[in-house]
Design a protein around this motif. Structure first.
Motif, PDB file in Angstrom:
ATOM      1  N   UNK A   2       0.837  -1.246   0.008  1.00 54.09           N
ATOM      2  CA  UNK A   2       0.141   0.057  -0.013  1.00 54.09           C
ATOM      3  C   UNK A   2       0.924   1.130  -0.068  1.00 54.09           C
ATOM      4  N   UNK A   3       0.684   1.908  -0.959  1.00 58.83           N
ATOM      5  CA  UNK A   3       1.604   3.209  -1.271  1.00 58.83           C
ATOM      6  C   UNK A   3       0.641   4.345  -1.127  1.00 58.83           C
ATOM      7  N   UNK A   4       1.239   5.604  -1.789  1.00 55.81           N
ATOM      8  CA  UNK A   4       0.701   6.775  -1.645  1.00 55.81           C
ATOM      9  C   UNK A   4      -0.512   6.977  -2.819  1.00 55.81           C
ATOM     10  N   UNK A   5      -0.155   6.026  -3.906  1.00 60.12           N
ATOM     11  CA  UNK A   5      -0.957   6.013  -5.000  1.00 60.12           C
ATOM     12  C   UNK A   5      -2.255   5.042  -4.734  1.00 60.12           C
ATOM     13  N   UNK A   6      -3.262   5.194  -5.293  1.00 61.92           N
ATOM     14  CA  UNK A   6      -4.513   4.151  -5.313  1.00 61.92           C
ATOM     15  C   UNK A   6      -5.145   4.069  -6.587  1.00 61.92           C
ATOM     16  N   UNK A   7      -5.149   4.970  -7.286  1.00 62.39           N
ATOM     17  CA  UNK A   7      -5.736   4.927  -8.594  1.00 62.39           C
ATOM     18  C   UNK A   7      -4.787   4.927  -9.857  1.00 62.39           C
ATOM     19  N   UNK A   8      -5.110   3.904 -10.349  1.00 62.07           N
ATOM     20  CA  UNK A   8      -4.045   3.867 -11.913  1.00 62.07           C
ATOM     21  C   UNK A   8      -5.159   3.892 -13.102  1.00 62.07           C
ATOM     22  N   UNK A   9      -4.564   4.503 -14.334  1.00 66.29           N
ATOM     23  CA  UNK A   9      -5.159   4.531 -15.587  1.00 66.29           C
ATOM     24  C   UNK A   9      -4.339   3.950 -16.563  1.00 66.29           C
ATOM     25  N   UNK A  10      -4.831   2.877 -17.163  1.00 61.73           N
ATOM     26  CA  UNK A  10      -3.706   2.308 -18.384  1.00 61.73           C
ATOM     27  C   UNK A  10      -4.444   2.723 -19.820  1.00 61.73           C
ATOM     28  N   UNK A  11      -3.778   3.311 -20.459  1.00 61.87           N
ATOM     29  CA  UNK A  11      -4.278   3.572 -21.592  1.00 61.87           C
ATOM     30  C   UNK A  11      -3.585   2.867 -22.925  1.00 61.87           C
ATOM     31  N   UNK A  12      -4.456   2.036 -23.505  1.00 59.72           N
ATOM     32  CA  UNK A  12      -3.712   1.032 -24.360  1.00 59.72           C
ATOM     33  C   UNK A  12      -4.997   0.387 -25.517  1.00 59.72           C
ATOM     34  N   UNK A  55      -6.890   9.671 -11.774  1.00 58.20           N
ATOM     35  CA  UNK A  55      -5.661   8.606 -11.477  1.00 58.20           C
ATOM     36  C   UNK A  55      -4.593   9.506 -10.656  1.00 58.20           C
ATOM     37  N   UNK A  56      -3.984   8.543  -9.849  1.00 60.29           N
ATOM     38  CA  UNK A  56      -2.726   8.957  -9.330  1.00 60.29           C
ATOM     39  C   UNK A  56      -1.409   8.858 -10.342  1.00 60.29           C
ATOM     40  N   UNK A  57      -1.672   7.893 -11.269  1.00 58.87           N
ATOM     41  CA  UNK A  57      -0.574   7.643 -12.168  1.00 58.87           C
ATOM     42  C   UNK A  57      -1.349   6.959 -13.472  1.00 58.87           C
ATOM     43  N   UNK A  58      -0.628   7.591 -14.726  1.00 61.78           N
ATOM     44  CA  UNK A  58      -1.371   7.056 -16.058  1.00 61.78           C
ATOM     45  C   UNK A  58      -0.100   6.378 -16.634  1.00 61.78           C
ATOM     46  N   UNK A  59      -0.494   5.058 -17.067  1.00 61.52           N
ATOM     47  CA  UNK A  59       0.208   4.375 -17.895  1.00 61.52           C
ATOM     48  C   UNK A  59      -0.417   4.591 -19.173  1.00 61.52           C
ATOM     49  N   UNK A  60       0.620   4.646 -20.190  1.00 57.08           N
ATOM     50  CA  UNK A  60       0.039   5.094 -21.536  1.00 57.08           C
ATOM     51  C   UNK A  60       0.897   4.409 -22.796  1.00 57.08           C
ATOM     52  N   UNK A  61       0.283   3.919 -23.512  1.00 58.58           N
ATOM     53  CA  UNK A  61       1.002   3.140 -24.911  1.00 58.58           C
ATOM     54  C   UNK A  61       1.167   4.423 -26.027  1.00 58.58           C
ATOM     55  N   UNK A  62       2.050   4.506 -26.780  1.00 57.96           N
ATOM     56  CA  UNK A  62       2.271   5.388 -27.641  1.00 57.96           C
ATOM     57  C   UNK A  62       1.349   5.217 -29.100  1.00 57.96           C
ATOM     58  N   UNK A  87       2.903  10.503 -15.941  1.00 48.41           N
ATOM     59  CA  UNK A  87       2.207   9.688 -17.027  1.00 48.41           C
ATOM     60  C   UNK A  87       3.657   8.903 -17.171  1.00 48.41           C
ATOM     61  N   UNK A  88       3.501   7.465 -17.357  1.00 54.31           N
ATOM     62  CA  UNK A  88       4.611   6.547 -17.472  1.00 54.31           C
ATOM     63  C   UNK A  88       4.230   5.994 -19.107  1.00 54.31           C
ATOM     64  N   UNK A  89       5.166   6.368 -19.996  1.00 59.07           N
ATOM     65  CA  UNK A  89       4.909   5.489 -21.083  1.00 59.07           C
ATOM     66  C   UNK A  89       5.334   4.159 -21.254  1.00 59.07           C
ATOM     67  N   UNK A  90       4.359   3.397 -21.450  1.00 57.77           N
ATOM     68  CA  UNK A  90       4.570   1.826 -21.555  1.00 57.77           C
ATOM     69  C   UNK A  90       4.272   1.311 -23.002  1.00 57.77           C
TER      70      UNK A  90
END
Length: 142
Positions: A2-12, A55-62, A87-90
């Motif tokens: 359990x960290x400080x982030x609790x909502x994640x969005x993946x865009x792919x 979200x707290x972090x967004x993971x996103x495809x290009x 935003x983390x590009x994945x």
């Protein structure tokens, strides 16, 4: 974990990648909310339509149809409501020009999509820990 982030969005646009990501998030933090969008346009619509989903972090495809990750990143980083979200590009791309462009546009990390669930788990966890450390150092809680 359990960290400080609790909502994640993946865009792919790859349904398998969406499923794998949410499975990994379930292992990393079972209490976390994992939201998904199939392209940048859908992600922006999701964010604009519901403030509880921010979200707290967004993971996103290009590479996606309708709106690619680069275009979506630029819009996110120019919008005062969303520019604070890391935003983390994945992506499958390992192109250095892509990497330089998205980092310059405000992405926190550029990660090449892994080939196994274990490697995906490691990369996502690494990115989350790095962003948590950044956030803690900014608030003086490290």
């Amino acid at each position: 974990m359990m960290g400080i982030f609790s909502k994640y969005l993946l865009v792919d646009d790859d349904m398998d990648d969406l499923d794998f990501f949410c499975e990994v998030m379930e292992v990393i933090d079972p209490s976390a909310a994992c939201y998904t969008a199939n392209n940048g346009k859908e992600a922006l619509e999701l964010l604009d339509s519901n403030s509880t989903i921010v979200p707290d972090i967004i993971f996103m495809d290009l590479n996606m149809p309708k709106m690619d990750g680069k275009s979506c990143l630029k819009i996110l980083k120019s919008n005062s409501a969303y520019k604070h979200i890391p935003v983390v590009i994945l992506t499958t791309s390992s192109n250095l020009t892509d990497k330089e462009e998205v980092i310059t546009s405000g992405a926190s990390y550029f990660l090449t999509k892994p080939t196994s669930m274990n490697e995906l788990h490691e990369k996502v966890l690494w990115a989350i820990h790095g962003l948590e450390e950044r956030a803690a150092s900014m608030t003086g809680n490290n």
